[in-house]
Design a protein around this motif. Structure first.
Motif, PDB file in Angstrom:
ATOM      1  N   THR A 266       0.832  -1.206   0.000  1.00  0.00           N
ATOM      2  CA  THR A 266       0.000   0.000   0.000  1.00  0.00           C
ATOM      3  C   THR A 266       0.861   1.248   0.000  1.00  0.00           C
ATOM      4  O   THR A 266       0.389   2.335  -0.310  1.00  0.00           O
ATOM      5  CB  THR A 266      -0.924   0.017   1.230  1.00  0.00           C
ATOM      6  OG1 THR A 266      -0.149  -0.230   2.406  1.00  0.00           O
ATOM      7  CG2 THR A 266      -2.004  -1.037   1.117  1.00  0.00           C
ATOM      8  N   PRO A 271      -1.615   7.937  -1.297  1.00  0.00           N
ATOM      9  CA  PRO A 271      -3.088   7.896  -1.316  1.00  0.00           C
ATOM     10  C   PRO A 271      -3.699   8.738  -2.427  1.00  0.00           C
ATOM     11  O   PRO A 271      -4.661   8.301  -3.085  1.00  0.00           O
ATOM     12  CB  PRO A 271      -3.474   8.424   0.071  1.00  0.00           C
ATOM     13  CG  PRO A 271      -2.309   8.062   0.943  1.00  0.00           C
ATOM     14  CD  PRO A 271      -1.100   8.198   0.064  1.00  0.00           C
ATOM     15  N   MET A 344      -3.137  -0.794   6.422  1.00  0.00           N
ATOM     16  CA  MET A 344      -2.552  -0.030   5.330  1.00  0.00           C
ATOM     17  C   MET A 344      -1.160  -0.524   4.935  1.00  0.00           C
ATOM     18  O   MET A 344      -0.594  -0.062   3.953  1.00  0.00           O
ATOM     19  CB  MET A 344      -2.503   1.458   5.686  1.00  0.00           C
ATOM     20  CG  MET A 344      -3.894   2.093   5.757  1.00  0.00           C
ATOM     21  SD  MET A 344      -4.869   1.830   4.245  1.00  0.00           S
ATOM     22  CE  MET A 344      -3.945   2.785   3.058  1.00  0.00           C
ATOM     23  N   GLN A 378     -11.949   2.096   1.398  1.00  0.00           N
ATOM     24  CA  GLN A 378     -11.111   2.526   2.501  1.00  0.00           C
ATOM     25  C   GLN A 378     -12.023   3.041   3.604  1.00  0.00           C
ATOM     26  O   GLN A 378     -12.989   3.747   3.344  1.00  0.00           O
ATOM     27  CB  GLN A 378     -10.144   3.635   2.071  1.00  0.00           C
ATOM     28  CG  GLN A 378      -9.029   3.155   1.161  1.00  0.00           C
ATOM     29  CD  GLN A 378      -7.947   4.193   0.997  1.00  0.00           C
ATOM     30  OE1 GLN A 378      -7.464   4.751   1.976  1.00  0.00           O
ATOM     31  NE2 GLN A 378      -7.569   4.458  -0.240  1.00  0.00           N
TER      32      GLN A 378
END
Length: 380
Positions: A266, A271, A344, A378
């Protein structure tokens, strides 16, 4: 008498020519018959004036060290027709400089060096071999080189073009770090790895074509490549490191040709990149990418032509929703769906097929990835 005058005239002409040859100490060609003797072939008076050197024959680390330490004004160094011989680091030592290897720090900090032609027999380039050679504009690594040491060309700020052959298999980190002028890079078919931070800070690099044989893209490979707008990951790629596109604000499209989603973290992407970058994949690979807790986070997933891809929700099934509240992770509309919850870091925390339309799991507050057959969420 006339013969004497003629003799004196020819003698004076020869001497004049000799004087010119000695005073024009900017260019020299040397063929060595014994490695380690270059220092005996170049007069000390030329050390500060020699600009072009062509070297042939057998050489060793002593000759290369002599070039770096003494020929401070050298602009062009052609030693393509040399063979670097193995040599002991010290007389009687068990350690040695390997043959056909440009050893660590070999030509570092040569600030006037603009061009170099490497030996055709070369097999390896060591750590910081050309570190901070700020005037170097182009480098062609010979076919047959298998290893590039860390920082090999780091901070060569004038370097515009580089060629790396497919024979290179071992790539240490930071090879082209800080090469701010690098515009063109040719990577040969056969390469299997893009090293960590390999192009870190190459802010003039606007495009790159990776060989179809690449299997691994290591961490921060393209960090700071501010002009890169797209990246194509070859079909052979199996693993992508963390933050490979850190500080790449112009990146718009990632195309992955792999039919099985490459292993990723991740932390491989930021993001905001999941929102801003379009992911293009083979249409038949959609389920593989949706099964990944990383690749499934991209909001826009398209086929290789840019047509959006999605799984059609069955009639009567509502898109799942996830949120954290009051000490629990709540997932709504999950009836009959197999779901997986990851942290994450990409670590699987739980997998379940709840019977009800809502389900709650006691988990501490944090950011989670919830994977379902109809999309990835998420939840905070």
């Amino acid at each position: 008498m006339k013969q004497n005058y003629l003799f004196l005239f020819l003698l004076s002409l020869l001497c004049a020519t000799s004087v010119v040859a000695q005073s024009d100490g900017t260019k020299r060609e040397v063929t060595l018959t014994e490695a380690g003797t270059l220092s005996q072939q170049i007069p000390e008076g030329e050390y500060a004036t020699l600009q072009q050197l062509t070297l042939k024959g057998d050489i060793n680390q002593h000759d290369i060290t002599f070039v770096r330490k003494n020929l401070t004004e050298l602009q062009s160094f052609d030693f393509a027709e040399t063979r670097i011989l193995r040599a002991e680091r010290a007389t009687g030592s068990d350690t040695f400089y390997p043959a056909d290897t440009l050893f660590d720090y070999a030509l570092e900090e040569m600030r006037k060096l603009q061009s170099v032609k490497l030996p055709t027999s070369l097999k390896a380039i060591g750590v910081k071999a050309f570190y901070n050679d700020i005037a170097l504009t182009e480098i062609e690594i010979p076919e047959g080189v298998t290893s590039l040491g860390g920082y090999a060309f780091a901070f060569c700020k004038g370097l515009k073009r580089a060629t790396v052959p497919g024979t290179v298999k071992r790539v240490e980190s930071y090879v082209f770090l800080g090469c701010v002028a690098l515009e063109e890079i040719s990577l040969g078919e056969g390469m299997t790895k893009i090293g960590g931070d390999m192009f870190n800070g190459c802010k003039s690099l606007s495009k790159i074509q990776l060989p179809s044989t690449i299997e691994t893209i290591e961490a921060q490979s393209f960090k700071g490549c501010v002009l890169l707008t797209e990246l194509t990951i070859p079909a052979t790629c199996q693993q992508v490191g963390i933050q490979i596109l850190r500080d790449c604000p112009a990146m718009k499209v990632i195309t992955s040709l792999a039919t099985t989603a490459p292993e990723a973290s991740t932390k491989s992407f930021y993001p905001e990149q999941f929102d801003d970058i379009e992911l293009r994949i083979p249409a038949e690979a959609l389920l593989s990418y949706l099964d990944s807790p990383v690749w499934s986070l991209f909001k826009r997933t398209c086929d290789l032509n840019g047509t959006p891809l999605s799984i059609v929700m069955p009639h009567g099934v509502t898109t799942p929703v996830a949120l954290w509240q009051a000490g629990c992770l709540h997932i709504a509309h999950a009836s009959g769906l197999t779901i997986a919850v990851y942290d994450m870091a990409g670590q699987l925390l739980l997998q379940d097929t709840p019977a009800g339309e809502t389900v709650s799991y006691p988990l501490p507050q944090g950011l989670y990835i919830v994977q379902t057959p109809y999309g990835t969420l998420q939840a905070l």
